[in-house]
Design a protein around this motif. Structure first.
Motif, PDB file in Angstrom:
ATOM      1  N   GLU A  42       0.828  -1.201   0.000  1.00 41.91           N
ATOM      2  CA  GLU A  42       0.000   0.000   0.000  1.00 41.91           C
ATOM      3  C   GLU A  42       0.860   1.247   0.000  1.00 41.91           C
ATOM      4  O   GLU A  42       2.035   1.215   0.353  1.00 41.91           O
ATOM      5  N   PHE A  43       0.227   2.346  -0.410  1.00 43.06           N
ATOM      6  CA  PHE A  43       0.824   3.663  -0.253  1.00 43.06           C
ATOM      7  C   PHE A  43       0.324   4.221   1.075  1.00 43.06           C
ATOM      8  O   PHE A  43      -0.696   3.787   1.597  1.00 43.06           O
ATOM      9  N   ASP A  44       1.032   5.193   1.636  1.00 43.25           N
ATOM     10  CA  ASP A  44       0.677   5.686   2.963  1.00 43.25           C
ATOM     11  C   ASP A  44      -0.635   6.469   2.989  1.00 43.25           C
ATOM     12  O   ASP A  44      -1.198   6.668   4.063  1.00 43.25           O
ATOM     13  N   GLN A  45      -1.160   6.900   1.833  1.00 44.87           N
ATOM     14  CA  GLN A  45      -2.443   7.594   1.783  1.00 44.87           C
ATOM     15  C   GLN A  45      -3.268   7.048   0.623  1.00 44.87           C
ATOM     16  O   GLN A  45      -2.727   6.636  -0.391  1.00 44.87           O
ATOM     17  N   LYS A  46      -4.561   7.066   0.784  1.00 43.99           N
ATOM     18  CA  LYS A  46      -5.467   6.651  -0.294  1.00 43.99           C
ATOM     19  C   LYS A  46      -5.585   7.743  -1.345  1.00 43.99           C
ATOM     20  O   LYS A  46      -5.913   7.482  -2.496  1.00 43.99           O
ATOM     21  N   GLU A  47      -5.309   9.009  -0.933  1.00 51.39           N
ATOM     22  CA  GLU A  47      -5.470  10.138  -1.839  1.00 51.39           C
ATOM     23  C   GLU A  47      -4.418  11.201  -1.530  1.00 51.39           C
ATOM     24  O   GLU A  47      -4.154  11.504  -0.369  1.00 51.39           O
ATOM     25  N   TYR A  48      -3.844  11.744  -2.577  1.00 53.32           N
ATOM     26  CA  TYR A  48      -2.895  12.852  -2.474  1.00 53.32           C
ATOM     27  C   TYR A  48      -3.453  14.012  -3.282  1.00 53.32           C
ATOM     28  O   TYR A  48      -4.075  13.809  -4.316  1.00 53.32           O
ATOM     29  N   LYS A  49      -3.199  15.243  -2.831  1.00 55.84           N
ATOM     30  CA  LYS A  49      -3.680  16.424  -3.555  1.00 55.84           C
ATOM     31  C   LYS A  49      -2.502  17.311  -3.910  1.00 55.84           C
ATOM     32  O   LYS A  49      -1.624  17.549  -3.074  1.00 55.84           O
ATOM     33  N   ILE A  50      -2.520  17.797  -5.164  1.00 56.13           N
ATOM     34  CA  ILE A  50      -1.508  18.739  -5.616  1.00 56.13           C
ATOM     35  C   ILE A  50      -2.196  19.822  -6.446  1.00 56.13           C
ATOM     36  O   ILE A  50      -3.283  19.613  -6.978  1.00 56.13           O
ATOM     37  N   PRO A  51      -1.561  20.988  -6.575  1.00 57.07           N
ATOM     38  CA  PRO A  51      -2.148  22.050  -7.381  1.00 57.07           C
ATOM     39  C   PRO A  51      -2.002  21.771  -8.874  1.00 57.07           C
ATOM     40  O   PRO A  51      -1.014  21.160  -9.306  1.00 57.07           O
ATOM     41  N   ALA A  52      -2.974  22.220  -9.650  1.00 60.26           N
ATOM     42  CA  ALA A  52      -2.946  22.058 -11.102  1.00 60.26           C
ATOM     43  C   ALA A  52      -2.010  23.076 -11.736  1.00 60.26           C
ATOM     44  O   ALA A  52      -1.811  24.170 -11.215  1.00 60.26           O
TER      45      ALA A  52
ATOM     46  N   LEU B  68      -2.705   6.285  -9.252  1.00 60.40           N
ATOM     47  CA  LEU B  68      -1.321   5.937  -8.947  1.00 60.40           C
ATOM     48  C   LEU B  68      -1.243   4.436  -8.721  1.00 60.40           C
ATOM     49  O   LEU B  68      -2.080   3.880  -8.013  1.00 60.40           O
ATOM     50  N   ARG B  69      -0.240   3.800  -9.297  1.00 64.84           N
ATOM     51  CA  ARG B  69      -0.043   2.358  -9.117  1.00 64.84           C
ATOM     52  C   ARG B  69       1.426   2.053  -8.889  1.00 64.84           C
ATOM     53  O   ARG B  69       2.294   2.771  -9.384  1.00 64.84           O
ATOM     54  N   CYS B  70       1.675   0.976  -8.188  1.00 61.24           N
ATOM     55  CA  CYS B  70       3.030   0.454  -8.081  1.00 61.24           C
ATOM     56  C   CYS B  70       3.362  -0.190  -9.426  1.00 61.24           C
ATOM     57  O   CYS B  70       2.562  -0.966  -9.956  1.00 61.24           O
ATOM     58  N   SER B  71       4.511   0.142  -9.981  1.00 55.40           N
ATOM     59  CA  SER B  71       4.869  -0.384 -11.298  1.00 55.40           C
ATOM     60  C   SER B  71       5.921  -1.489 -11.253  1.00 55.40           C
ATOM     61  O   SER B  71       6.419  -1.913 -12.286  1.00 55.40           O
ATOM     62  N   ILE B  72       6.235  -1.966 -10.066  1.00 55.37           N
ATOM     63  CA  ILE B  72       7.145  -3.105  -9.914  1.00 55.37           C
ATOM     64  C   ILE B  72       6.364  -4.235  -9.259  1.00 55.37           C
ATOM     65  O   ILE B  72       5.847  -4.054  -8.160  1.00 55.37           O
ATOM     66  N   PRO B  73       6.257  -5.403  -9.917  1.00 57.26           N
ATOM     67  CA  PRO B  73       5.559  -6.522  -9.272  1.00 57.26           C
ATOM     68  C   PRO B  73       6.226  -6.823  -7.924  1.00 57.26           C
ATOM     69  O   PRO B  73       7.367  -7.244  -7.863  1.00 57.26           O
ATOM     70  N   CYS B  74       5.490  -6.549  -6.846  1.00 61.98           N
ATOM     71  CA  CYS B  74       6.089  -6.596  -5.511  1.00 61.98           C
ATOM     72  C   CYS B  74       5.538  -7.720  -4.634  1.00 61.98           C
ATOM     73  O   CYS B  74       5.838  -7.760  -3.452  1.00 61.98           O
ATOM     74  N   GLY B  75       4.725  -8.583  -5.205  1.00 63.34           N
ATOM     75  CA  GLY B  75       4.210  -9.702  -4.426  1.00 63.34           C
ATOM     76  C   GLY B  75       2.720  -9.879  -4.599  1.00 63.34           C
ATOM     77  O   GLY B  75       2.093  -9.277  -5.475  1.00 63.34           O
ATOM     78  N   ASN B  76       2.122 -10.699  -3.731  1.00 59.88           N
ATOM     79  CA  ASN B  76       0.714 -11.064  -3.854  1.00 59.88           C
ATOM     80  C   ASN B  76      -0.245  -9.883  -3.778  1.00 59.88           C
ATOM     81  O   ASN B  76      -1.303  -9.909  -4.386  1.00 59.88           O
ATOM     82  N   GLY B  77       0.071  -8.827  -3.072  1.00 59.81           N
ATOM     83  CA  GLY B  77      -0.820  -7.685  -2.938  1.00 59.81           C
ATOM     84  C   GLY B  77      -0.550  -6.574  -3.941  1.00 59.81           C
ATOM     85  O   GLY B  77      -1.123  -5.497  -3.852  1.00 59.81           O
ATOM     86  N   HIS B  78       0.310  -6.829  -4.931  1.00 63.34           N
ATOM     87  CA  HIS B  78       0.705  -5.807  -5.898  1.00 63.34           C
ATOM     88  C   HIS B  78      -0.492  -5.179  -6.618  1.00 63.34           C
ATOM     89  O   HIS B  78      -0.556  -3.956  -6.774  1.00 63.34           O
ATOM     90  N   ALA B  79      -1.435  -5.972  -7.049  1.00 57.78           N
ATOM     91  CA  ALA B  79      -2.586  -5.460  -7.813  1.00 57.78           C
ATOM     92  C   ALA B  79      -3.433  -4.493  -6.990  1.00 57.78           C
ATOM     93  O   ALA B  79      -4.129  -3.638  -7.546  1.00 57.78           O
ATOM     94  N   ASP B  80      -3.383  -4.599  -5.672  1.00 56.85           N
ATOM     95  CA  ASP B  80      -4.172  -3.726  -4.794  1.00 56.85           C
ATOM     96  C   ASP B  80      -3.427  -2.448  -4.410  1.00 56.85           C
ATOM     97  O   ASP B  80      -3.973  -1.610  -3.700  1.00 56.85           O
ATOM     98  N   MET B  81      -2.198  -2.294  -4.890  1.00 57.34           N
ATOM     99  CA  MET B  81      -1.384  -1.137  -4.517  1.00 57.34           C
ATOM    100  C   MET B  81      -1.738   0.040  -5.424  1.00 57.34           C
ATOM    101  O   MET B  81      -1.064   0.335  -6.401  1.00 57.34           O
ATOM    102  N   VAL B  82      -2.835   0.718  -5.060  1.00 58.71           N
ATOM    103  CA  VAL B  82      -3.401   1.787  -5.869  1.00 58.71           C
ATOM    104  C   VAL B  82      -3.772   2.953  -4.950  1.00 58.71           C
ATOM    105  O   VAL B  82      -4.193   2.757  -3.814  1.00 58.71           O
ATOM    106  N   SER B  83      -3.596   4.164  -5.473  1.00 63.78           N
ATOM    107  CA  SER B  83      -3.997   5.366  -4.775  1.00 63.78           C
ATOM    108  C   SER B  83      -4.481   6.371  -5.811  1.00 63.78           C
ATOM    109  O   SER B  83      -4.390   6.126  -7.004  1.00 63.78           O
ATOM    110  N   THR B  84      -4.993   7.507  -5.341  1.00 69.98           N
ATOM    111  CA  THR B  84      -5.520   8.536  -6.239  1.00 69.98           C
ATOM    112  C   THR B  84      -4.738   9.832  -6.050  1.00 69.98           C
ATOM    113  O   THR B  84      -4.435  10.226  -4.926  1.00 69.98           O
ATOM    114  N   LEU B  85      -4.428  10.477  -7.171  1.00 61.47           N
ATOM    115  CA  LEU B  85      -3.819  11.788  -7.152  1.00 61.47           C
ATOM    116  C   LEU B  85      -4.862  12.783  -7.648  1.00 61.47           C
ATOM    117  O   LEU B  85      -5.323  12.688  -8.786  1.00 61.47           O
TER     118      LEU B  85
END
Length: 119
Positions: A46-56, A99-116
């Motif tokens: 997992e990433f440390d947050q489900k959602e990150y915010k940045i300015p456009a 946002l996704r993890c782009s390195i196959p990191c194990g069984n939970g890799h497909a769930d490693m998703v967040s939103t920017l």
């Protein structure tokens, strides 16, 4: 004579190795200067947050820190792939990006998703 050739070959090889090792600069250090930095921490799975915010429409450095495991970060639909321990400066239009993890990191890799969220 043979000794001189041998030493010259070793010197050339050493210079080549040192030059290759010096090329690992963050893209942030390139021509773009970021107005702010957002650090994203990655751990299994997992990433440390489900959602990150940045300015456009502003230069923002996205920095990926691997807390646990080996990960990289990609932004779907954008040409951005950040290896753990490095950063990249982005300038995105308003919207939501996946946002996704782009390195196959194990069984939970497909769930490693967040939103920017860019606003």
């Amino acid at each position: 004579m043979k000794k001189s050739l041998w030493l010259a070959a070793i010197a050339v090889l050493a210079i080549g190795i040192l030059a290759a090792c010096g090329g690992g600069k963050d893209k942030e250090e390139g021509s773009k200067k970021a107005e702010e930095t957002v650090t994203i921490e990655a751990k299994n799975f997992e990433f440390d947050q489900k959602e990150y915010k940045i300015p456009a429409n502003k230069d923002v450095a996205l920095k990926l820190e691997n807390v646990d495991g080996n990960h990289a970060l990609m932004i779907e639909g954008e040409d951005v792939n950040i290896a753990g321990g490095s950063s990249d400066v982005v300038n995105l239009k308003p919207g939501e990006y996946t946002l996704r993890c782009s390195i196959p990191c194990g069984n939970g890799h497909a769930d490693m998703v967040s939103t920017l969220v860019v606003e």
